[in-house]
Write a protein that holds these residues in place. Structure first.
Motif: not given
Length: 539
Positions: A463-470, A494-498, A441-447
């Motif tokens: 390193v993006i820790l992806n648990n698919s939620r805030y 859901p469904d963010i393809d980093f 979630g944090s990564s999408m603020y300043s990707i």
């Protein structure tokens, strides 16, 4: 670079040459060591960059929040004010979240914002900033739109000195577009002292209380590392056999987390702070507020029978401290003065912190296993820039920071800082390996910061820790009356393809779901000396 260029540098422009506002500002920036310009361009800023100096570099961010985040990381890494250029009201508005973070981080930063030409300002023109000096308040130390073009260089000089004066922070100068080509004068060099020693009489009271205590505890905050007092605070703790806690929500590591006296991290909750500090008769908060809270609490601020003292560089922090004695001034100088006192009491070593149990791999990888693996791959000198709020307690248990200037996060709690700050830190500490530990979630603020990292070929492993939620919001919901079965609206991601996002911006990327693959993927990314994204799927 480790600080500003000495102010006695010879002026770069001969006195006989016609000097413009642009010339005078460039001369100042060179003398202040601000030759890296962090910016996202707009029409009202273009004249500033005509004939751009060959010894300067322009660091482009693709959105203004990323620009300020990069400048924040760079300023912290170099211990000097960074220079930021934003576009009028729209650009400053986009940047406000990270300006707020820079304010909380005490990061010195000179921000210039474009303004429409002076002759058309009375007609409320397109892309003007109607209240340019008010827009960034209260999260800048000072803001001004100079009355005349000729006043712009002096305003920027004053802005630099104020940004560097403790407590440090961002400042803003609004510059109309037609000012840059106007005639001006070079600003004379001068020296301004920015290190203020705490009042000896108040520091003596704190020293007397520390010497008399039987079970002292230190609570250390970000200002210890900012003020280069790491070794001094370690010496003070060892001199008194004092347990050391990290202050709530601290943006830096200020004590080696593998040290025998390190006792752990205080949460931002009044009752829990009192519980963890129970048994200590003196609590000395150094370089941190006493204390930062996140939720409403009740009862005393410190345990019964304890005394609270505080050493801070910020008079506002001293003013709102609920109880105790507060000394205001340089953290390093204050700690050095406390160390110079003779006749310390002999005390036994306090109980050691219990180490977290080792985590074993599981089909659904845990955050603890991911961070334990990262700790085993990472070198102690590798720098971690973190913005993974839900994983922070796990990080504190499994990814210890043991050296000065190897950990940065946001004091504000505002998201969108971590990824661009990692770019700024990597620019400010060339040759260092940087790990940006960030939540999905944090990564999408300043990707957009990935693009800057790729263009600059910086050795950053994201390193993006992806648990698919805030997850932080879901974990926090019970505090506000949610039951375990309640749905917390707006927290599923859901469904963010980093990997696809990263590759689209020029970064190599891998997704890891298998715990058995993680070590090799992280090691390869860290050794590549290029920007890499490692998406780690966690439970």
């Amino acid at each position: 670079m480790t600080g500003p260029v000495p102010l006695a540098v010879v002026q770069a422009i001969a006195p006989s040459t016609t000097v413009t506002v642009r010339d005078a500002v460039v001369d100042l920036m060179r003398r202040f060591g601000m030759t890296s310009v962090f910016a996202n361009p707009g029409s009202t800023e273009l004249p500033m960059f005509r004939d751009f100096p060959s010894d300067f570099r322009y660091i482009l961010g693709l959105q203004e929040a990323s620009v300020v985040g990069m400048a924040d990381g760079y300023a912290q890494a170099t211990r000097n004010a960074s220079f930021v250029n934003l576009h009028s009201a729209a650009g400053v508005g986009n940047a406000m979240g990270n300006i707020f973070t820079a304010h909380k981080n005490r990061t010195p930063m000179v921000i210039t914002a474009g303004q429409q030409a002076r002759p058309i300002l009375p007609f409320d023109p397109f892309l003007s900033s109607a209240q340019a000096t008010e827009l960034p308040k209260p999260y800048v130390k000072w803001s001004i739109e100079p009355a005349r073009a000729q006043d712009v260089p002096l305003a920027i000089a004053r802005a630099y000195y104020l940004a560097m004066m403790p407590p440090r922070g961002p400042v803003l100068v609004s510059v109309p577009v037609d000012d840059w080509d106007q005639p001006a004068e070079l600003v004379p060099g001068k020296v301004v002292s920015t290190e203020l020693r705490p009042q000896p009489a108040v520091l003596q009271q704190i020293g007397d209380a520390l010497d008399a205590s039987d079970r002292p505890a230190l609570v250390v905050g970000a200002a210890v590392d900012r003020d280069n007092a790491w070794n001094d605070i370690v010496a003070l703790a060892e001199a008194h056999n004092a347990r050391v806690f990290a202050a709530p929500m601290s943006g830096r590591c200020s004590f080696p987390e593998d040290h025998r006296l390190f006792a752990g991290f205080l949460p931002a909750m009044r009752e829990r702070i009192v519980e963890l500090l129970r048994g200590h008769d003196l609590i000395l908060a150094v370089g941190a507020p006493a204390f930062t809270y996140h939720v409403e609490g009740a009862g005393p601020h410190i345990p019964a029978g304890a005394r609270l003292c505080q050493l801070t560089e910020d008079p506002d922090t001293a003013a709102w401290a609920p109880v105790g004695i507060s000394a205001v001034g340089s953290i390093r100088q204050g700690v050095v003065d406390l160390l110079a006192r003779p006749g310390r009491k002999e005390r036994p070593l306090p109980p050691a912190r219990v180490a977290a149990p080792r985590v074993e791999p599981s089909p659904l990888m845990s955050a603890a296993f991911a961070l334990q693996t990262l700790a085993e791959v990472r070198k102690p000198e590798d720098i971690v820039v973190e913005e993974a709020p839900s994983a922070r307690p796990v990080m504190q248990a499994y990814l210890p920071m043991t050296r000065s200037e190897t950990f940065y996060t946001m004091d504000s709690g505002g998201l969108g800082y971590g990824m661009p700050a990692a770019v700024g830190v990597a620019l400010g500490k060339p040759g260092s390996r940087v790990i940006c530990l960030v939540g999905d979630g944090s990564s999408m603020y300043s990707i957009q910061a990935l693009w800057s990292a790729a263009q600059l070929r910086l050795p950053i492993t994201f390193v993006i820790l992806n648990n698919s939620r805030y997850a932080a919001l879901q974990d926090f919901a019970p505090v506000f009356g949610f039951s375990a079965t309640d749905v917390v609206q707006g927290t599923e991601l859901p469904d963010i393809d980093f990997p696809s996002l990263a590759k689209g911006m020029g970064c190599a990327a891998r997704r890891v779901s298998d715990a058995g693959e993680l070590r090799d993927v992280l090691a390869h990314a860290l050794d590549s000396r290029a920007p890499n994204v490692v998406e780690v799927r966690i439970a």
